[in-house]
Scaffold this motif. Structure first.
Motif, PDB file in Angstrom:
ATOM      1  N   GLY A  29      63.391   6.485  11.236  1.00 41.16           N
ATOM      2  CA  GLY A  29      64.632   6.890  11.598  1.00 41.16           C
ATOM      3  C   GLY A  29      65.590   6.269  11.854  1.00 41.16           C
ATOM      4  N   LEU A  30      65.458   5.139  12.791  1.00 46.50           N
ATOM      5  CA  LEU A  30      66.270   4.255  13.526  1.00 46.50           C
ATOM      6  C   LEU A  30      67.468   3.681  11.906  1.00 46.50           C
ATOM      7  CD1 LEU A  30      63.914   2.808  15.912  1.00 46.50           C
ATOM      8  CD2 LEU A  30      65.387   4.645  16.265  1.00 46.50           C
ATOM      9  N   GLY A  31      68.387   4.044  13.035  1.00 50.20           N
ATOM     10  CA  GLY A  31      69.557   2.818  11.894  1.00 50.20           C
ATOM     11  C   GLY A  31      69.238   1.337  11.965  1.00 50.20           C
ATOM     12  N   VAL A  32      69.656   0.430  10.638  1.00 50.07           N
ATOM     13  CA  VAL A  32      69.644  -0.997  10.229  1.00 50.07           C
ATOM     14  C   VAL A  32      71.215  -1.539  11.457  1.00 50.07           C
ATOM     15  CG1 VAL A  32      69.545  -2.941   9.071  1.00 50.07           C
ATOM     16  CG2 VAL A  32      67.843  -1.004   8.173  1.00 50.07           C
ATOM     17  N   HIS A  33      70.969  -2.019  11.269  1.00 47.93           N
ATOM     18  CA  HIS A  33      72.143  -2.624  12.163  1.00 47.93           C
ATOM     19  C   HIS A  33      73.697  -3.908  11.706  1.00 47.93           C
ATOM     20  CE1 HIS A  33      74.661  -5.288  14.126  1.00 47.93           C
ATOM     21  NE2 HIS A  33      74.790  -4.899  15.169  1.00 47.93           N
ATOM     22  N   PRO A  34      74.174  -3.286  11.064  1.00 48.28           N
ATOM     23  CA  PRO A  34      75.017  -3.647  10.362  1.00 48.28           C
ATOM     24  C   PRO A  34      74.989  -5.494   9.650  1.00 48.28           C
ATOM     25  CG  PRO A  34      75.977  -2.564  11.360  1.00 48.28           C
ATOM     26  CD  PRO A  34      75.183  -2.659  12.355  1.00 48.28           C
ATOM     27  N   ARG A  35      74.677  -6.080  10.869  1.00 51.17           N
ATOM     28  CA  ARG A  35      74.566  -7.299  10.955  1.00 51.17           C
ATOM     29  C   ARG A  35      73.876  -8.030  10.368  1.00 51.17           C
ATOM     30  NH1 ARG A  35      78.578  -9.017  15.122  1.00 51.17           N
ATOM     31  NH2 ARG A  35      76.955  -8.274  16.375  1.00 51.17           N
ATOM     32  N   SER A  36      72.811  -7.560   9.887  1.00 48.34           N
ATOM     33  CA  SER A  36      71.745  -7.950  10.083  1.00 48.34           C
ATOM     34  C   SER A  36      71.459  -8.398   8.546  1.00 48.34           C
ATOM     35  CB  SER A  36      70.242  -6.604   9.310  1.00 48.34           C
ATOM     36  OG  SER A  36      69.746  -5.896  10.547  1.00 48.34           O
ATOM     37  N   ASP A  37      70.256  -9.168   8.538  1.00 45.01           N
ATOM     38  CA  ASP A  37      70.601 -10.697   7.320  1.00 45.01           C
ATOM     39  C   ASP A  37      69.471 -11.527   7.090  1.00 45.01           C
ATOM     40  OD1 ASP A  37      70.163 -12.754   9.229  1.00 45.01           O
ATOM     41  OD2 ASP A  37      72.725 -12.694   9.423  1.00 45.01           O
ATOM     42  N   ALA A  38      69.056 -12.273   6.377  1.00 43.68           N
ATOM     43  CA  ALA A  38      68.043 -13.046   5.620  1.00 43.68           C
ATOM     44  C   ALA A  38      67.013 -13.697   6.497  1.00 43.68           C
ATOM     45  CB  ALA A  38      68.330 -12.938   4.041  1.00 43.68           C
ATOM     46  N   GLU A  39      67.663 -13.759   7.651  1.00 44.72           N
ATOM     47  CA  GLU A  39      66.989 -14.644   9.190  1.00 44.72           C
ATOM     48  C   GLU A  39      66.785 -13.704   9.833  1.00 44.72           C
ATOM     49  OE1 GLU A  39      66.973 -17.804   6.875  1.00 44.72           O
ATOM     50  OE2 GLU A  39      66.117 -17.520   9.372  1.00 44.72           O
ATOM     51  N   PHE A  40      67.752 -12.725  10.744  1.00 49.53           N
ATOM     52  CA  PHE A  40      66.748 -12.080  10.873  1.00 49.53           C
ATOM     53  C   PHE A  40      67.871 -10.794  11.134  1.00 49.53           C
ATOM     54  CE2 PHE A  40      67.751  -9.523  15.710  1.00 49.53           C
ATOM     55  CZ  PHE A  40      67.330  -9.798  16.351  1.00 49.53           C
ATOM     56  N   ALA A  41      67.374  -9.407  11.345  1.00 43.59           N
ATOM     57  CA  ALA A  41      67.542  -7.904  11.294  1.00 43.59           C
ATOM     58  C   ALA A  41      67.079  -6.778  12.989  1.00 43.59           C
ATOM     59  CB  ALA A  41      66.947  -7.189   9.883  1.00 43.59           C
ATOM     60  N   SER A  42      68.026  -5.822  12.835  1.00 42.90           N
ATOM     61  CA  SER A  42      67.056  -4.877  13.985  1.00 42.90           C
ATOM     62  C   SER A  42      67.517  -3.582  13.629  1.00 42.90           C
ATOM     63  CB  SER A  42      67.837  -5.874  14.737  1.00 42.90           C
ATOM     64  OG  SER A  42      69.312  -5.265  14.979  1.00 42.90           O
ATOM     65  N   LEU A  43      66.583  -3.204  14.180  1.00 44.13           N
ATOM     66  CA  LEU A  43      66.902  -2.009  14.602  1.00 44.13           C
ATOM     67  C   LEU A  43      67.423  -1.038  15.915  1.00 44.13           C
ATOM     68  CD1 LEU A  43      63.849  -0.446  12.936  1.00 44.13           C
ATOM     69  CD2 LEU A  43      66.174  -0.407  11.982  1.00 44.13           C
ATOM     70  N   LEU A  44      68.663  -0.281  15.913  1.00 42.25           N
ATOM     71  CA  LEU A  44      68.539   0.246  16.954  1.00 42.25           C
ATOM     72  C   LEU A  44      69.225   1.599  17.337  1.00 42.25           C
ATOM     73  CD1 LEU A  44      72.946  -1.408  16.449  1.00 42.25           C
ATOM     74  CD2 LEU A  44      71.226  -2.389  17.508  1.00 42.25           C
ATOM     75  N   PRO A  45      68.099   1.121  18.223  1.00 43.57           N
ATOM     76  CA  PRO A  45      67.446   3.011  19.304  1.00 43.57           C
ATOM     77  C   PRO A  45      68.134   3.573  19.418  1.00 43.57           C
ATOM     78  CG  PRO A  45      66.150   1.428  19.556  1.00 43.57           C
ATOM     79  CD  PRO A  45      66.982   0.507  18.932  1.00 43.57           C
ATOM     80  N   GLU A  46      68.861   5.024  20.236  1.00 40.28           N
ATOM     81  CA  GLU A  46      69.082   5.593  20.468  1.00 40.28           C
ATOM     82  C   GLU A  46      68.409   5.264  22.426  1.00 40.28           C
ATOM     83  OE1 GLU A  46      72.256   7.279  21.121  1.00 40.28           O
ATOM     84  OE2 GLU A  46      72.510   6.288  19.187  1.00 40.28           O
ATOM     85  N   GLY A  47      69.822   4.546  23.722  1.00 37.50           N
ATOM     86  CA  GLY A  47      69.116   4.381  24.717  1.00 37.50           C
ATOM     87  C   GLY A  47      67.594   3.383  24.843  1.00 37.50           C
ATOM     88  N   GLY A  48      67.513   2.833  24.169  1.00 38.13           N
ATOM     89  CA  GLY A  48      66.001   2.294  24.076  1.00 38.13           C
ATOM     90  C   GLY A  48      66.392   0.513  23.522  1.00 38.13           C
ATOM     91  N   PRO A  49      65.247   0.006  23.875  1.00 39.16           N
ATOM     92  CA  PRO A  49      64.945  -1.317  23.449  1.00 39.16           C
ATOM     93  C   PRO A  49      65.606  -1.361  21.815  1.00 39.16           C
ATOM     94  CG  PRO A  49      63.726  -1.063  23.840  1.00 39.16           C
ATOM     95  CD  PRO A  49      63.747  -0.135  24.485  1.00 39.16           C
ATOM     96  N   MET A  50      66.496  -2.663  21.732  1.00 39.20           N
ATOM     97  CA  MET A  50      66.216  -2.827  19.939  1.00 39.20           C
ATOM     98  C   MET A  50      64.997  -3.572  19.068  1.00 39.20           C
ATOM     99  SD  MET A  50      68.896  -6.155  18.829  1.00 39.20           S
ATOM    100  CE  MET A  50      67.469  -7.469  19.130  1.00 39.20           C
ATOM    101  N   LEU A  51      64.984  -3.214  18.447  1.00 39.98           N
ATOM    102  CA  LEU A  51      64.082  -3.714  17.588  1.00 39.98           C
ATOM    103  C   LEU A  51      64.377  -4.370  16.577  1.00 39.98           C
ATOM    104  CD1 LEU A  51      60.530  -3.942  16.970  1.00 39.98           C
ATOM    105  CD2 LEU A  51      60.917  -1.440  16.101  1.00 39.98           C
ATOM    106  N   GLY A  52      63.863  -5.581  16.571  1.00 41.42           N
ATOM    107  CA  GLY A  52      64.848  -7.161  16.494  1.00 41.42           C
ATOM    108  C   GLY A  52      63.047  -7.584  14.687  1.00 41.42           C
ATOM    109  N   PHE A  53      63.634  -8.335  13.940  1.00 34.78           N
ATOM    110  CA  PHE A  53      63.025  -9.584  13.363  1.00 34.78           C
ATOM    111  C   PHE A  53      63.513 -10.673  12.751  1.00 34.78           C
ATOM    112  CE2 PHE A  53      62.599  -4.511  12.863  1.00 34.78           C
ATOM    113  CZ  PHE A  53      61.633  -3.859  12.853  1.00 34.78           C
ATOM    114  N   GLN A  54      62.735 -11.050  13.054  1.00 33.21           N
ATOM    115  CA  GLN A  54      63.312 -12.856  13.096  1.00 33.21           C
ATOM    116  C   GLN A  54      62.290 -13.722  11.903  1.00 33.21           C
ATOM    117  OE1 GLN A  54      63.414 -14.888  16.586  1.00 33.21           O
ATOM    118  NE2 GLN A  54      61.651 -15.341  16.808  1.00 33.21           N
ATOM    119  N   ARG A  55      62.616 -13.962  10.642  1.00 33.60           N
ATOM    120  CA  ARG A  55      62.190 -14.888   9.528  1.00 33.60           C
ATOM    121  C   ARG A  55      61.824 -15.758  10.185  1.00 33.60           C
ATOM    122  NH1 ARG A  55      63.150 -18.989   6.495  1.00 33.60           N
ATOM    123  NH2 ARG A  55      64.772 -19.322   7.297  1.00 33.60           N
ATOM    124  N   VAL A  56      60.587 -16.532   9.813  1.00 39.63           N
ATOM    125  CA  VAL A  56      59.772 -17.768  10.439  1.00 39.63           C
ATOM    126  C   VAL A  56      59.315 -18.221   9.048  1.00 39.63           C
ATOM    127  CG1 VAL A  56      57.298 -19.065  11.599  1.00 39.63           C
ATOM    128  CG2 VAL A  56      59.053 -16.902  12.393  1.00 39.63           C
TER     129      VAL A  56
END
Length: 122
Positions: A29-56
């Motif tokens: 249920g975490l929100g997707v960062h609005p600048r996520s793209d095909a190279e890097f996307a992320s989720l932004l939890p309240e008060g916790g670390p960002m969860l990122g996904f990078q294309r390899v």
């Protein structure tokens, strides 16, 4: 003594960052960062670390638990002063790879076992 670093992000390698972000968005249920793209996307939890996904390129999925293909991930830490953090971490046994993609904003270091992590200017 105050801590030198604050955990700011955990990033997973993957073949399709937007698809993996969509999966974890649905799961958490975490929100997707609005600048996520095909190279890097992320989720932004309240008060916790960002969860990122990078294309390899040529991504190979982990084969856990047998480790034929190990798990892929790196951790980022916010720091107030890159130079100070880097010096302290190197003194504690960290390594510094030759390739530094954006040395003005972050430094890629390795822990004593060789796992990469980043210190990022807060």
């Amino acid at each position: 003594m105050s801590p030198l670093m604050k955990l700011s992000a955990i990033t997973l390698d993957c073949p399709d960052p937007l698809a993996l972000a969509a999966f974890y968005h649905e799961v958490t249920g975490l929100g997707v960062h609005p600048r996520s793209d095909a190279e890097f996307a992320s989720l932004l939890p309240e008060g916790g670390p960002m969860l990122g996904f990078q294309r390899v390129d040529a991504y190979r999925a982990p084969t856990w638990p047998d480790q034929v293909v190990p798990q892929q991930l790196h951790i980022c830490f916010d720091v107030a002063d890159l130079e100070e953090a880097e010096a302290r971490l190197l003194a504690l046994g960290a390594g510094k790879p030759e390739r530094q993609p954006n040395e003005e904003r972050w430094r890629v270091l390795t822990d004593p076992a060789g796992h990469p992590f980043c210190v990022v200017l807060a």
